[in-house]
Design a protein around this motif. Structure first.
Motif, PDB file in Angstrom:
ATOM      1  N   TYR A  96      38.519  39.001  31.955  1.00 58.24           N
ATOM      2  CA  TYR A  96      39.896  38.528  31.948  1.00 58.24           C
ATOM      3  C   TYR A  96      40.413  38.188  33.341  1.00 58.24           C
ATOM      4  CZ  TYR A  96      39.952  39.725  27.074  1.00 58.24           C
ATOM      5  OH  TYR A  96      39.662  39.759  25.746  1.00 58.24           O
ATOM      6  N   LEU A  97      39.716  38.634  34.365  1.00 64.40           N
ATOM      7  CA  LEU A  97      40.089  38.302  35.737  1.00 64.40           C
ATOM      8  C   LEU A  97      38.861  37.739  36.452  1.00 64.40           C
ATOM      9  CD1 LEU A  97      42.421  41.114  37.174  1.00 64.40           C
ATOM     10  CD2 LEU A  97      42.907  38.667  36.972  1.00 64.40           C
ATOM     11  N   PRO A  98      38.509  36.497  36.148  1.00 64.82           N
ATOM     12  CA  PRO A  98      37.270  35.948  36.707  1.00 64.82           C
ATOM     13  C   PRO A  98      37.214  35.987  38.232  1.00 64.82           C
ATOM     14  CG  PRO A  98      38.109  34.551  34.956  1.00 64.82           C
ATOM     15  CD  PRO A  98      39.166  35.569  35.231  1.00 64.82           C
ATOM     16  N   MET A 132      43.072  32.881  39.978  1.00 66.19           N
ATOM     17  CA  MET A 132      42.693  34.242  39.609  1.00 66.19           C
ATOM     18  C   MET A 132      42.161  34.333  38.185  1.00 66.19           C
ATOM     19  SD  MET A 132      45.471  36.659  41.485  1.00 66.19           S
ATOM     20  CE  MET A 132      46.908  35.943  40.736  1.00 66.19           C
ATOM     21  N   LEU A 133      42.717  33.537  37.283  1.00 64.77           N
ATOM     22  CA  LEU A 133      42.391  33.690  35.861  1.00 64.77           C
ATOM     23  C   LEU A 133      41.391  32.672  35.336  1.00 64.77           C
ATOM     24  CD1 LEU A 133      45.951  34.354  34.377  1.00 64.77           C
ATOM     25  CD2 LEU A 133      44.173  36.031  34.855  1.00 64.77           C
ATOM     26  N   GLY A 134      41.268  31.525  36.026  1.00 64.52           N
ATOM     27  CA  GLY A 134      40.450  30.441  35.480  1.00 64.52           C
ATOM     28  C   GLY A 134      38.962  30.649  35.715  1.00 64.52           C
ATOM     29  N   THR A 135      38.140  29.965  34.912  1.00 65.02           N
ATOM     30  CA  THR A 135      36.698  30.135  35.048  1.00 65.02           C
ATOM     31  C   THR A 135      36.029  28.948  35.739  1.00 65.02           C
ATOM     32  OG1 THR A 135      36.348  29.243  32.839  1.00 65.02           O
ATOM     33  CG2 THR A 135      36.474  31.624  33.036  1.00 65.02           C
ATOM     34  N   PRO A 189      35.957  28.363  27.270  1.00 63.42           N
ATOM     35  CA  PRO A 189      37.174  27.711  26.748  1.00 63.42           C
ATOM     36  C   PRO A 189      38.312  28.697  26.506  1.00 63.42           C
ATOM     37  CG  PRO A 189      35.246  26.845  25.637  1.00 63.42           C
ATOM     38  CD  PRO A 189      34.777  27.983  26.495  1.00 63.42           C
ATOM     39  N   ASN A 190      38.000  29.873  25.964  1.00 67.92           N
ATOM     40  CA  ASN A 190      39.083  30.802  25.660  1.00 67.92           C
ATOM     41  C   ASN A 190      39.714  31.383  26.916  1.00 67.92           C
ATOM     42  OD1 ASN A 190      39.098  30.576  22.785  1.00 67.92           O
ATOM     43  ND2 ASN A 190      37.148  31.672  22.790  1.00 67.92           N
ATOM     44  N   GLN A 191      38.880  31.653  27.952  1.00 69.40           N
ATOM     45  CA  GLN A 191      39.439  32.149  29.196  1.00 69.40           C
ATOM     46  C   GLN A 191      40.200  31.037  29.920  1.00 69.40           C
ATOM     47  OE1 GLN A 191      39.726  35.208  30.198  1.00 69.40           O
ATOM     48  NE2 GLN A 191      40.736  34.625  32.107  1.00 69.40           N
ATOM     49  N   GLU A 192      39.739  29.791  29.751  1.00 66.30           N
ATOM     50  CA  GLU A 192      40.478  28.667  30.337  1.00 66.30           C
ATOM     51  C   GLU A 192      41.876  28.567  29.741  1.00 66.30           C
ATOM     52  OE1 GLU A 192      39.739  26.071  32.865  1.00 66.30           O
ATOM     53  OE2 GLU A 192      38.811  28.013  33.243  1.00 66.30           O
ATOM     54  N   LEU A 193      41.978  28.827  28.433  1.00 67.44           N
ATOM     55  CA  LEU A 193      43.300  28.838  27.791  1.00 67.44           C
ATOM     56  C   LEU A 193      44.197  29.864  28.467  1.00 67.44           C
ATOM     57  CD1 LEU A 193      42.392  28.605  23.998  1.00 67.44           C
ATOM     58  CD2 LEU A 193      43.949  27.083  25.215  1.00 67.44           C
ATOM     59  N   ILE A 194      43.636  31.033  28.732  1.00 68.29           N
ATOM     60  CA  ILE A 194      44.426  32.087  29.376  1.00 68.29           C
ATOM     61  C   ILE A 194      44.798  31.672  30.795  1.00 68.29           C
ATOM     62  CG2 ILE A 194      44.326  34.481  30.194  1.00 68.29           C
ATOM     63  CD1 ILE A 194      42.657  35.120  27.703  1.00 68.29           C
ATOM     64  N   GLY A 195      43.856  31.055  31.509  1.00 65.18           N
ATOM     65  CA  GLY A 195      44.134  30.594  32.872  1.00 65.18           C
ATOM     66  C   GLY A 195      45.258  29.566  32.909  1.00 65.18           C
ATOM     67  N   ARG A 237      34.261  24.982  47.191  1.00 60.02           N
ATOM     68  CA  ARG A 237      33.140  25.705  46.610  1.00 60.02           C
ATOM     69  C   ARG A 237      33.596  26.769  45.629  1.00 60.02           C
ATOM     70  NH1 ARG A 237      28.981  24.853  50.358  1.00 60.02           N
ATOM     71  NH2 ARG A 237      27.570  25.859  48.899  1.00 60.02           N
ATOM     72  N   THR A 238      34.807  27.304  45.856  1.00 58.48           N
ATOM     73  CA  THR A 238      35.322  28.358  44.984  1.00 58.48           C
ATOM     74  C   THR A 238      36.812  28.101  44.761  1.00 58.48           C
ATOM     75  OG1 THR A 238      36.175  29.857  46.664  1.00 58.48           O
ATOM     76  CG2 THR A 238      33.810  29.966  46.223  1.00 58.48           C
ATOM     77  N   PRO A 239      37.426  28.867  43.859  1.00 59.22           N
ATOM     78  CA  PRO A 239      38.874  28.730  43.629  1.00 59.22           C
ATOM     79  C   PRO A 239      39.701  29.038  44.874  1.00 59.22           C
ATOM     80  CG  PRO A 239      37.842  29.880  41.792  1.00 59.22           C
ATOM     81  CD  PRO A 239      36.800  29.760  42.851  1.00 59.22           C
ATOM     82  N   MET A 240      39.064  29.609  45.920  1.00 58.74           N
ATOM     83  CA  MET A 240      39.785  29.883  47.159  1.00 58.74           C
ATOM     84  C   MET A 240      40.406  28.593  47.697  1.00 58.74           C
ATOM     85  SD  MET A 240      40.580  32.443  49.002  1.00 58.74           S
ATOM     86  CE  MET A 240      39.462  33.824  49.159  1.00 58.74           C
ATOM     87  N   ALA A 241      39.730  27.472  47.499  1.00 65.57           N
ATOM     88  CA  ALA A 241      40.268  26.184  47.953  1.00 65.57           C
ATOM     89  C   ALA A 241      41.634  25.930  47.321  1.00 65.57           C
ATOM     90  CB  ALA A 241      39.301  25.057  47.593  1.00 65.57           C
TER      91      ALA A 241
END
Lengths: 570, 570
Positions: free
Chosen positions: B5-7, B65-68, B300-306, B338-342
């Motif tokens: 839940y917290l990728p 924080m939440l997206g995959t 897909p389901n975690q993307e919905l949450i993100g 490279r990562t969600p840090m961007a």
């Protein structure tokens, strides 16, 4: 050709005096029997009682000419009256001239839609209403109608088209209860219920044959109407606050088109569509059941035209939306109707009543009509169906439950739309994860079976993948996921064969997925092949670039793919 | 578990300085690049320009924080902005405080819906949007957005959310055209179009490597923004009637929940659902494409949450509905993220601009933003897709055409609802007449094939009927009709075997049809048998009375039925 559109030409030339007797008797009986319910359904829709009579005249005549059922009787029916009331109350004030006018617009739109659907041969669309949705809708509507009649039985003013609104409105007017009305209503209710429940048994026990006994039981409402009208007239109950039908304008309805008002028409489009579809489903189900019993045939598309014509007729003669009614059809058939001529006779009979005998109805208490509706309508609440559906399939039951719940809480339109939507969504969900299997060869044969359930030969670089459903938008992504997972799990894989023996259709979304699968497997140096592609599917694929892009080949049989691809890497 | 839940917990602990460089650079580039489009999309939705900046801050942080997806960039996007504008204009006046407030409600509802769908694992529902419907919708929306920008390019006040309304409104205000605005808008448009069309080619011809050339081309809008802002500031174009962004309140948005107002929430439910679904489909398609290229996975389901979290974040920080955007994601990825840090760095960058640098944007002409949108959005109009779909399948094409037409004429909501409805109806129609065949035995074998296509053995009193589709409400009646016709045509028939080898499901409607078929064949003295019923289907049938009522038997194989029933009457 012309006979197809005017089915009357198929039977009228062969009409014999022998048929006349049965039809005439049925016509007379139907006239007497359906007058109370016609008045009652008009009141249920919030319309003047006489509108119910008007809607039983020309519409029945038109249906007799255009319809294909021999014994269906067309006129106002309970569910359609309820839906009409719910639709009209959103666009006009009950009791106003605009309200009556809007009913005509609704009948006109419904007539146009039904006729158009018939011409376009869209009778098929009725199939989208699944049995659980119809069952849930009818049960909830039955309850809703029964609840709505409580205010007439109590003699209070209350309204609404959802269960909560009705109950709230009734509770807040409970102090206005008219005891005389309540006594009249309750005793009629008890009488009708007892007749229906024990009448048949009692009469046959007294030695009456089944047929006449059944007719006598069915005449219960007529007896109730006659007796309560006489009581109401003798003791002038109207002056003591008992609501009665009151003066009905004598004479036939005036011809005339409803006024064209764009806003109103637009607002009534969706209700008209729902009324058309629900009315058609109710009518065609009954017509097919009757036709089956007599080994006759009804044509769904011509039935649409017949019902469309009937509604157009209602629209130009001050009526309301109509369809084939369950109770009036059963009465018609059991009274011995042999051809649609019985419907014509009944229309003439009701015409005579409308012309000359309406003063007889003046003292008829509304509570009597409410009791009639209540007893008739509660038979729609189908507890066994609900129980069976629950036992058979939770998924079908959920469609039924949602339809019931929303019909009660949000109203008839929301209920039916949600029910249809949910049953379609559930079906798509069930097919969205199609059954599939990796297969291998049964040693020494040309047959291939699932590797998980049979002892079969396999080759490590070759995956034979069979999918057991047509490929379309709802399962296209699932196919992608499944194949990608397969390739990821078996790095030694060099060839994948997609066996399409159960694929009847590949739609544009699935084609795009196949394109993506092909490209992605190519990136992973895996070759994609097809096998056992059906002729029509192959023809369609030839209209795309897929076959040019395909990295592998199309094999006629799985065995051909097996021999070829196994050998390649040996 | 918590990682699911917290990728962010999956990648942050492994974060290395080596990754930092790429992410930081990407963050800076994205900051500069997406500011013009963020402002533009807010204006497209009829909101103050600054709302676009607010919606690029916290939502991006929450998604990180939440997206995959590793490189998806979340913020305001064109289609969602258009849908937002269309929805809000029905409940509030553009420019009013109520309008801005309603945008927050829309984001909140959308956030709640997306999160709930994710929790309930309903990512599957996105599959109901078929490719032709998505394609038609995007093409029409692209056209619609381009048309809507014309008024900004001309410097006139005009509005509307359907093509006809927009064109009519623009034509009737054409006399107010501001020539300075038009000159500015037209030259920006020409510059951007030329850059996009020829820039890459020209720069590589000049010796620049492909990568930097591509980045330079993408910086075209930034150059246009800088140059036109300078011109506008130097010659004070605002005083000559050229619309500019104007003063933007400096500082970060205030936290706060939108007010709860039942009527407003109710009115925005359907738009919020459509925005959620369309936004999710756009975002997940892109995320999956990017993940596929890098052999990563998105859930897909975690993307919905993100995305749900991102919208909730937008709702509490004065934003607007957001989703993963095509152009900002491409910029992010090509800049070396490279990562969600961007995404976090970009959010910080935009935060700095919002805090301190908004005065720089004051003189930016709206016409420049309109030109930016127009050039970007017209790439959505996918003529090749339309042509391919036409060539592949008229049925899929009709879904595409109806979606396009209704999106243009009636608006985005009507378009997408009609498209989804039609594509589902077409699919049900196609499966409502399932392929079926009377089969006979291939002499000397245990195989059975269609009697019309193979030389097979048959027996006159026995019909072996195979149906090649699951039985459900849309084809239940067709099965009845087909079997009744069969029995009517072959009076010598005494046994019918229904071969269910391709039946994966029998729903409650089909069960009722089977009951009816069984009863009707019984009346005609024909015995009904089943063969090759799959395990799960058989289990379900045992929950009904059908097997007790069935006149015949259930055979494991067609061959068993053949040997048994052929012998019976020999």
């Amino acid at each position: 050709m012309i006979k197809r559109y005017l089915p009357i030409l198929a039977w009228l030339p062969h009409y014999t005096p022998r048929l006349l007797g049965g039809d005439l008797l049925a016509g007379i009986i139907v006239t007497v029997m359906v007058i109370p319910q016609s008045l009652a359904y008009a009141i249920l829709a919030g319309l003047p009682a006489v509108v119910g009579l008007y809607a039983s005249l020309l519409p029945a005549v038109v249906y007799a000419m255009l319809g294909t059922s021999r014994s269906l009787a067309v006129g106002p029916v309970a569910i359609i009256a309820l839906m009409t009331g719910a639709a009209l109350s959103k666009v006009a004030t009950p009791g106003s001239a605009a309200y009556v006018e809007a009913a005509l617009v609704l009948a006109l739109l419904s007539g146009l839609m039904l006729t158009a659907m018939g011409m376009l041969r869209l009778g098929f669309f009725a199939n989208f209403l699944s049995h659980p949705v119809i069952g849930g809708f009818l049960s909830a509507s039955g309850l809703l109608i029964a609840i709505s009649q409580l205010s007439h039985l109590l003699g209070i003013e209350a309204g609404g088209y959802t269960a909560l609104a009705l109950i709230y409105s009734q509770l807040s007017h409970l102090d206005q209860t008219n005891l005389m009305t309540l006594a009249m209503g309750a005793s009629t209710l008890l009488f009708l219920w007892a007749t229906r429940r024990y009448g048949q048994h009692a009469l046959t026990a007294l030695g009456l044959p089944r047929g006449p006994a059944s007719m006598l039981v069915r005449a219960g409402p007529v007896a109730a109407v006659v007796v309560t009208t006489l009581i109401s007239w003798r003791w002038d109950l109207a002056s003591r606050g008992v609501a009665t039908v009151g003066q009905i304008p004598a004479g036939l309805p005036a011809f005339g088109l409803p006024a064209f008002e764009l806003g109103l028409w637009h607002a009534l489009l969706v209700p008209a569509l729902l009324i058309s579809v629900v009315g058609f489903v109710e009518s065609i189900s009954m017509a097919q059941m009757l036709a089956a019993k007599r080994r006759e045939r009804v044509s769904p598309n011509q039935e649409l035209i017949g019902l469309g014509g009937a509604n157009l007729a209602a629209a130009v003669t001050a009526g309301m939306p109509v369809t084939g009614g369950l109770s009036r059809t059963v009465i018609n058939q059991q009274s011995g109707a042999r051809t649609p001529m019985a419907g014509l006779f009944a229309a003439i009979g009701i015409g005579v009543v409308t012309l000359a005998l309406t003063p007889l109805l003046e003292h008829l208490p509304i509570a009597t009509l409410a009791a009639t509706i209540t007893v008739a309508i509660l038979t729609l609440v189908d507890i066994p169906l609900i129980r069976q559906t629950w036992r058979y399939s939770r998924s079908d039951f959920s469609a039924l439950a949602v339809t019931m719940l929303l019909t009660l809480v949000e109203g008839v339109e929301a209920g039916i739309i949600a029910g249809v939507g949910l049953s379609i969504a559930l079906f798509l969900y069930r097919t969205s994860r199609p059954h599939s299997a990796i297969v291998g060869r049964i040693p020494g044969s040309e047959h291939f079976r699932s590797i998980t359930r049979h002892q079969v030969e396999t080759v490590s670089h070759l995956a034979l993948f069979r999918v057991d459903e047509s490929l379309y938008f709802a399962n296209a992504r699932y196919l992608e996921d499944t194949l990608y997972t397969l390739v990821a799990q078996r790095p030694e894989l060099s060839d994948v064969v997609l066996i399409c023996s159960a694929v009847n259709l590949i739609d544009a979304s699935a084609l795009e997925s196949l394109d993506a699968i092909n490209a992605r497997l190519k990136d992973s140096r895996v070759t994609l092949h097809l096998a056992e592609v059906k002729g029509p599917v192959m023809d369609r694929l030839k209209h795309s670039d897929f076959l040019d892009e395909l990295t592998g080949r199309v094999f006629l049989s799985t065995y051909a793919a097996w021999t070829e691809l196994r050998r390649t890497r040996d």
